[in-house]
Design a protein around this motif. Structure first.
Motif, mmCIF file in Angstrom:
data_model
loop_
_atom_site.group_PDB
_atom_site.id
_atom_site.type_symbol
_atom_site.label_atom_id
_atom_site.label_comp_id
_atom_site.label_asym_id
_atom_site.label_seq_id
_atom_site.Cartn_x
_atom_site.Cartn_y
_atom_site.Cartn_z
ATOM 1 N N ALA A 70 0.819 -1.212 0.000
ATOM 2 C CA ALA A 70 0.000 0.000 0.000
ATOM 3 C C ALA A 70 0.855 1.265 0.000
ATOM 4 C CB ALA A 70 -0.943 0.007 1.196
ATOM 5 N N TRP A 71 2.012 1.227 0.675
ATOM 6 C CA TRP A 71 2.851 2.416 0.751
ATOM 7 C C TRP A 71 3.614 2.697 -0.536
ATOM 8 C CZ3 TRP A 71 7.756 0.798 -0.005
ATOM 9 C CH2 TRP A 71 8.115 -0.474 0.468
ATOM 10 N N MET A 72 3.688 1.708 -1.430
ATOM 11 C CA MET A 72 4.323 1.907 -2.742
ATOM 12 C C MET A 72 3.241 2.460 -3.664
ATOM 13 S SD MET A 72 6.463 1.888 -5.155
ATOM 14 C CE MET A 72 6.838 1.360 -6.798
ATOM 15 N N ARG A 73 3.193 3.783 -3.772
ATOM 16 C CA ARG A 73 2.089 4.449 -4.452
ATOM 17 C C ARG A 73 2.166 4.367 -5.970
ATOM 18 N NH1 ARG A 73 -0.584 8.182 -1.121
ATOM 19 N NH2 ARG A 73 -1.955 8.448 -2.896
ATOM 20 N N THR A 86 7.221 6.331 -2.603
ATOM 21 C CA THR A 86 6.883 5.724 -1.319
ATOM 22 C C THR A 86 6.128 6.740 -0.487
ATOM 23 O OG1 THR A 86 8.824 4.291 -1.353
ATOM 24 C CG2 THR A 86 7.826 4.722 0.796
ATOM 25 N N ASP A 87 4.924 6.388 -0.087
ATOM 26 C CA ASP A 87 4.123 7.226 0.812
ATOM 27 C C ASP A 87 4.715 7.047 2.208
ATOM 28 O OD1 ASP A 87 2.150 8.120 2.668
ATOM 29 O OD2 ASP A 87 0.612 7.890 1.123
ATOM 30 N N LEU A 88 5.429 8.043 2.689
ATOM 31 C CA LEU A 88 6.138 7.923 3.960
ATOM 32 C C LEU A 88 5.175 7.734 5.129
ATOM 33 C CD1 LEU A 88 9.090 7.713 4.584
ATOM 34 C CD2 LEU A 88 9.134 10.130 5.094
ATOM 35 N N SER A 89 3.967 8.263 5.019
ATOM 36 C CA SER A 89 2.968 8.101 6.070
ATOM 37 C C SER A 89 2.536 6.643 6.199
ATOM 38 C CB SER A 89 1.755 8.983 5.783
ATOM 39 O OG SER A 89 0.745 8.753 6.717
ATOM 40 N N ALA A 100 -1.896 12.419 -2.849
ATOM 41 C CA ALA A 100 -0.792 12.630 -3.791
ATOM 42 C C ALA A 100 -0.819 14.014 -4.417
ATOM 43 C CB ALA A 100 -0.822 11.551 -4.866
ATOM 44 N N LYS A 101 -1.978 14.499 -4.796
ATOM 45 C CA LYS A 101 -2.070 15.807 -5.465
ATOM 46 C C LYS A 101 -1.741 16.964 -4.522
ATOM 47 C CE LYS A 101 -3.572 14.534 -9.553
ATOM 48 N NZ LYS A 101 -2.777 14.661 -10.726
ATOM 49 N N LYS A 102 -1.875 16.749 -3.213
ATOM 50 C CA LYS A 102 -1.600 17.816 -2.245
ATOM 51 C C LYS A 102 -0.227 17.682 -1.593
ATOM 52 C CE LYS A 102 -6.381 18.790 -1.130
ATOM 53 N NZ LYS A 102 -7.378 18.934 -0.078
ATOM 54 N N GLY A 103 0.397 16.525 -1.740
ATOM 55 C CA GLY A 103 1.694 16.291 -1.113
ATOM 56 C C GLY A 103 2.855 16.766 -1.968
ATOM 57 N N HIS A 104 4.046 16.581 -1.440
ATOM 58 C CA HIS A 104 5.274 16.918 -2.149
ATOM 59 C C HIS A 104 6.158 15.681 -2.248
ATOM 60 C CE1 HIS A 104 4.190 21.059 -0.841
ATOM 61 N NE2 HIS A 104 4.579 21.305 -2.073
ATOM 62 N N LEU A 105 6.896 15.601 -3.327
ATOM 63 C CA LEU A 105 7.837 14.510 -3.532
ATOM 64 C C LEU A 105 9.256 14.988 -3.276
ATOM 65 C CD1 LEU A 105 6.747 12.750 -6.844
ATOM 66 C CD2 LEU A 105 6.712 11.803 -4.552
ATOM 67 N N LEU A 106 9.989 14.187 -2.554
ATOM 68 C CA LEU A 106 11.424 14.410 -2.412
ATOM 69 C C LEU A 106 12.092 13.344 -3.276
ATOM 70 C CD1 LEU A 106 11.750 14.910 1.449
ATOM 71 C CD2 LEU A 106 11.563 16.656 -0.297
ATOM 72 N N LEU A 107 12.640 13.750 -4.418
ATOM 73 C CA LEU A 107 13.357 12.821 -5.289
ATOM 74 C C LEU A 107 14.738 12.628 -4.681
ATOM 75 C CD1 LEU A 107 12.363 14.314 -8.765
ATOM 76 C CD2 LEU A 107 11.237 12.492 -7.494
ATOM 77 N N LEU A 108 15.017 11.411 -4.272
ATOM 78 C CA LEU A 108 16.245 11.146 -3.531
ATOM 79 C C LEU A 108 17.453 11.125 -4.459
ATOM 80 C CD1 LEU A 108 14.798 8.501 -1.072
ATOM 81 C CD2 LEU A 108 15.035 10.979 -0.762
ATOM 82 N N ALA A 109 18.583 11.560 -3.950
ATOM 83 C CA ALA A 109 19.797 11.754 -4.747
ATOM 84 C C ALA A 109 20.524 10.460 -5.070
ATOM 85 C CB ALA A 109 20.740 12.717 -4.025
#
Length: 180
Positions: A70-73, A86-89, A100-109
């Motif tokens: 479920a956390w793998m969106r 990944t939905d961190l929540s 998803a539309k209201k959240g922010h993504l951190l693209l990891l380095a």
């Protein structure tokens, strides 16, 4: 207030910094230290080092991947590169998905993994004073829930608790890598 007052203040600070440098000392500012990116996940304040994040983005055009946890969106395409989302929540066990539309993504380095984490809100850059570091995180386990294994430091600043998510440790974990 005089119009020259800001320039006089800057001039005074410059003079003091030069005098300290002559004595072999430095002028410490609020921004001294490690640059971090602060964000919120279900009301809990987290941060990670800015070098762990390649880009901050909105979650648009999310491609759902069936038969995953479920956390793998799903997946997002950023500049021709696919990143897992990944939905961190949900990963933390908070039980409430981030919109998803209201959240922010951190693209990891980390280039080898090409992953991103979805958070409720990105606050921006944050610096912490060493004097505000928490001596122990033992009494914070309930707030951290499923992320406690990946949090290795915390600060109490401005009346709020801030927890450092160790991105390297998260990406290396079997729990994070097993999406089915």
């Amino acid at each position: 207030m005089q119009q020259n007052a800001p320039f006089e203040l800057l001039s005074q600070l410059r003079s003091e910094a030069i005098a300290l440098a002559a004595q072999g000392l430095t002028y410490s500012t609020q921004s001294a230290g490690t640059k971090n990116i602060a964000y919120v996940v279900n009301g809990v304040n987290f941060y990670c080092e800015a070098t762990d994040v390649k880009e901050v983005s909105v979650c648009e055009n999310l491609m759902i991947v069936p038969q995953t946890k479920a956390w793998m969106r799903g997946l997002v395409n950023s500049k021709g590169v696919l990143y897992s989302v990944t939905d961190l929540s949900l990963f933390a066990g908070y039980g409430r998905a981030i919109q998803a539309k209201k959240g922010h993504l951190l693209l990891l380095a980390e280039e080898a993994v090409q992953s991103s984490i979805l958070v409720n809100r990105v606050i921006g850059f944050r610096y912490f004073n060493e004097s505000d570091e928490m001596s122990s995180l033992d009494d914070k386990q309930e707030a951290l829930d499923g992320l406690s294994a990946f949090v290795d430091k915390g600060y109490r600043a401005d009346g709020q608790d801030w927890y450092r998510l160790n991105v390297s440790k998260l990406l290396a974990s079997e729990q994070f890598r097993e999406v089915q």
